[in-house]
Design a protein around this motif. Structure first.
Motif, PDB file in Angstrom:
ATOM      1  N   GLU A  62       0.815  -1.214   0.000  1.00  0.00           N
ATOM      2  CA  GLU A  62       0.000   0.000   0.000  1.00  0.00           C
ATOM      3  C   GLU A  62       0.848   1.263   0.000  1.00  0.00           C
ATOM      4  O   GLU A  62       0.514   2.246  -0.676  1.00  0.00           O
ATOM      5  CB  GLU A  62      -0.933  -0.006   1.208  1.00  0.00           C
ATOM      6  N   HIS A  63       1.933   1.275   0.755  1.00  0.00           N
ATOM      7  CA  HIS A  63       2.742   2.495   0.817  1.00  0.00           C
ATOM      8  C   HIS A  63       3.428   2.776  -0.516  1.00  0.00           C
ATOM      9  O   HIS A  63       3.597   3.940  -0.900  1.00  0.00           O
ATOM     10  CB  HIS A  63       3.771   2.422   1.959  1.00  0.00           C
ATOM     11  N   ILE A  64       3.793   1.732  -1.268  1.00  0.00           N
ATOM     12  CA  ILE A  64       4.363   1.932  -2.604  1.00  0.00           C
ATOM     13  C   ILE A  64       3.283   2.441  -3.557  1.00  0.00           C
ATOM     14  O   ILE A  64       3.534   3.308  -4.409  1.00  0.00           O
ATOM     15  CB  ILE A  64       4.974   0.626  -3.140  1.00  0.00           C
ATOM     16  N   ARG A  65       2.081   1.932  -3.400  1.00  0.00           N
ATOM     17  CA  ARG A  65       0.966   2.375  -4.235  1.00  0.00           C
ATOM     18  C   ARG A  65       0.709   3.875  -4.045  1.00  0.00           C
ATOM     19  O   ARG A  65       0.414   4.598  -5.008  1.00  0.00           O
ATOM     20  CB  ARG A  65      -0.284   1.569  -3.898  1.00  0.00           C
ATOM     21  N   ARG A  66       0.823   4.348  -2.806  1.00  0.00           N
ATOM     22  CA  ARG A  66       0.626   5.779  -2.548  1.00  0.00           C
ATOM     23  C   ARG A  66       1.711   6.607  -3.229  1.00  0.00           C
ATOM     24  O   ARG A  66       1.433   7.676  -3.784  1.00  0.00           O
ATOM     25  CB  ARG A  66       0.614   6.045  -1.036  1.00  0.00           C
TER      26      ARG A  66
END
Length: 232
Positions: free
Chosen positions: A212-216
């Motif tokens: 999720e943090h990479i997606r952001r």
């Protein structure tokens, strides 16, 4: 490949947090004059203490370097793995660097070694991103994206305590940017960007099954960044 480790020191500010940025000595050959997080390369003694385990060795190195550079002492067990960056292929020196988050809870003063580090600043992640974009605090691409990650994750969780609790199981894939020439200058291309696999290099794309943090980070777009590494 040079193994290294970095410590992202945070302090609580109620509904927010501030991150410690340190300015590297202008005369240093590697990232001289840039703002960064305290840390450095893994030394043989770190490997011996950790009995060769890579993750433990990196934690020991991050704590040792931070104490040597800033006089701040932390325990390796208190660190949270936050990010993992590998220098692009083609650099004169390539680093395999793990970034760890830790909270500064005591009132111990920061004392810089004045050899590698000459200044420090406490900024909210948002203010640090703005300063980096304005070049009042020049940073490397990994530092910039780590600051953006901190900003977005803190916004999501609301405060430092919630961030530290929620991110304990964070999945941290290695990020290896690639480089391309645009109008006579080099640009960094991230593993989640289109065209990444068309460029020379040895990193892996991060397109499917992104944490999720990479997606952001991938959703940001943002400024085109130039590398601050020496190319062969």
């Amino acid at each position: 490949m040079i193994a290294s480790a970095t410590l992202i020191v945070l302090r609580d500010r109620g509904q927010g947090a501030e991150v410690l940025l340190v300015r590297r000595h202008p005369d240093l050959k590697f990232m001289g004059g840039l703002w960064a997080f305290p840390g450095g390369r893994v030394e043989p003694a770190d490997v011996g203490i950790a009995l060769g385990d890579v993750e433990t060795t990196s934690r020991v190195a991050a704590c040792r370097e931070t104490f040597e550079e800033c006089a701040l002492r932390f325990a390796p067990r208190d660190l949270l793995l936050w990010s993992h960056w590998i220098t692009p292929a083609g650099a004169a020196r390539r680093y395999d660097t793990r970034f760890y988050v830790v909270e500064k809870r005591n009132k111990v003063e920061i004392v810089l070694d004045q050899t590698e580090l000459v200044d420090f600043d406490w900024l909210t992640p948002q203010a640090a991103v703005v300063a980096a974009q304005a070049s009042t605090h020049r940073v490397s691409p990994p530092t910039y994206f780590v600051l953006e990650d901190l900003r977005l994750t803190l916004e999501r969780h609301g405060n430092l305590a919630e961030l530290l609790a929620a991110e304990q199981r964070r999945v941290v894939p290695p990020i290896t940017p690639r480089l391309r020439d645009v109008d006579g200058r080099r640009e960094v291309v991230m593993p989640w960007e289109s065209g990444y696999m068309d460029l020379p290099g040895d990193g892996q794309p991060l397109i499917e099954h992104m944490p999720e943090h990479i997606r952001r980070l991938a959703a940001l777009g943002g400024p085109r960044l130039e590398p601050v590494i020496a190319i062969r």
